[in-house]
Scaffold this active site. Sequence first.
Site, PDB file in Angstrom:
ATOM      1  N   SER A   1      51.359  42.112  -5.739  1.00 32.21           N
ATOM      2  CA  SER A   1      52.640  42.551  -4.577  1.00 32.21           C
ATOM      3  C   SER A   1      53.663  43.700  -5.297  1.00 32.21           C
ATOM      4  CB  SER A   1      53.134  41.627  -3.645  1.00 32.21           C
ATOM      5  OG  SER A   1      52.061  40.091  -3.533  1.00 32.21           O
TER       6      SER A   1
HETATM    7  N1  SAH Z   1      51.540  37.439  -5.129  1.00 31.55           N
HETATM    8  C1  SAH Z   1      50.263  37.664  -5.278  1.00 31.55           C
HETATM    9  C2  SAH Z   1      49.272  38.999  -4.806  1.00 31.55           C
HETATM   10  C3  SAH Z   1      48.155  38.614  -5.598  1.00 31.55           C
HETATM   11  S1  SAH Z   1      46.596  39.903  -4.167  1.00 31.55           S
HETATM   12  C4  SAH Z   1      50.763  38.352  -7.006  1.00 31.55           C
HETATM   13  O1  SAH Z   1      51.951  39.463  -6.840  1.00 31.55           O
HETATM   14  O2  SAH Z   1      50.452  38.389  -7.897  1.00 31.55           O
HETATM   15  C5  SAH Z   1      46.425  38.275  -3.046  1.00 31.55           C
HETATM   16  C6  SAH Z   1      45.556  37.501  -4.066  1.00 31.55           C
HETATM   17  O3  SAH Z   1      44.922  36.362  -2.723  1.00 31.55           O
HETATM   18  C7  SAH Z   1      44.664  37.810  -5.241  1.00 31.55           C
HETATM   19  O4  SAH Z   1      44.512  37.181  -5.968  1.00 31.55           O
HETATM   20  C8  SAH Z   1      43.393  37.545  -4.123  1.00 31.55           C
HETATM   21  O5  SAH Z   1      42.092  37.018  -5.249  1.00 31.55           O
HETATM   22  C9  SAH Z   1      43.807  35.848  -3.467  1.00 31.55           C
HETATM   23  N2  SAH Z   1      43.030  35.554  -2.555  1.00 31.55           N
HETATM   24  C10 SAH Z   1      41.893  35.960  -1.584  1.00 31.55           C
HETATM   25  N3  SAH Z   1      41.145  34.977  -0.518  1.00 31.55           N
HETATM   26  C11 SAH Z   1      41.955  34.413  -0.841  1.00 31.55           C
HETATM   27  C12 SAH Z   1      41.627  33.011  -0.421  1.00 31.55           C
HETATM   28  N4  SAH Z   1      40.599  32.003   0.483  1.00 31.55           N
HETATM   29  N5  SAH Z   1      42.104  32.052  -1.579  1.00 31.55           N
HETATM   30  C13 SAH Z   1      43.033  31.821  -2.993  1.00 31.55           C
HETATM   31  N6  SAH Z   1      43.240  33.155  -2.819  1.00 31.55           N
HETATM   32  C14 SAH Z   1      42.786  34.783  -1.808  1.00 31.55           C
END
Ligand code: SAH
Length: 225
Positions: free
Chosen positions: A71
Site C-alpha cells: 500500500s
Molecule cells: N498492507 C499490505 C497490502 C497488501 S495488498 C502491504 O502493504 O503489503 C492486500 C493483500 O490482501 C494482498 O496481499 C492479498 O493477497 C490479500 N488478501 C486478499 N484477500 C484476502 C483474504 N481473504 N484473506 C487474507 N488476505 C487476503
Amino acid sequence: MKPATANAARDVFARSRRKMVENFVIARGIKDERVINAMLYVPRHIFVEEALQPQSSGEYPLPIGRGQTISQPYMVAFMCEALCLNGTEKVLEIGSGSGYQSAVLSHLAERVFAVERIHELVLRAKKALDGLMCPNVVVRLGDGTLGWKEEAPFDAIIAAAHSPEIPPAYIEQLKPGGRLVLPVGGNDNQDLIRITKKPFGIQKEVLRGCNFVKLIGRHGWKDAT
Ligand code: SAH
C-alpha cells in the site's frame, strides 16, 4: 521504541524515507506521532524486491508479486491513525501482503495477528519481519474474511483489501469500543470506513475514498477479476 533496525548501518534509504514521511505523511495531515515515528523507523525497502528498492520511498503502491501491491505510504499512515492505537492493543490485520503494514503496526500495538491468503507472500512477509525482529507479529495463511476466531476478540481490525460488504466475523470479533477500518465497495468505487463497536450496535463513519485490491474469500469477492 524498539532497538534499531536489524541493519541500521546499511539503511541507505533512511534519508529518502524521512522525505517520504515529511512529504506524504506529515504534509498530508497525519498527526499521530506514534504513527509518524513508526513510519520513519520501519525500512519500507525491505518489503519490496531489490530492483524496486530505489522506489520504495515513493508515494505510490508497488508490486509485490501475484498481482498484489504494497500500500502507498499515506494510506498506511491514514489507516493506522484511524485505528487510534495506544500500544496496549491486540490487532487483527487482514491482507498482510508484503508485511510492511504489519511491521508498522508492531510499533503501535501490543500484538498483531496478520492473515494473508497467498502462501508465497506469507513466507516473504515472515522473513522480512523476522529480519526486523518483530516478535509481536504472527502471520498466517488463511481466508481473512473469516477473521481469526481463536484469537478474538480484538481491540482493532484492519483490512487492506476491499469487499462488497463488511465480513460479519469482523464485527463479531471486535471488542466493545473496538475499531474496524476497511475499504468497502466495488473495483472503481470504494469508501474507507471505520466501524466502532458500541454496547448496543455499531457506529459507522465514511473516512475517504480509496482504491484497494480485492478481498477474496468466503465473505468477500469470489474471484480476482
Ligand atoms: N498492507 C499490505 C497490502 C497488501 S495488498 C502491504 O502493504 O503489503 C492486500 C493483500 O490482501 C494482498 O496481499 C492479498 O493477497 C490479500 N488478501 C486478499 N484477500 C484476502 C483474504 N481473504 N484473506 C487474507 N488476505 C487476503
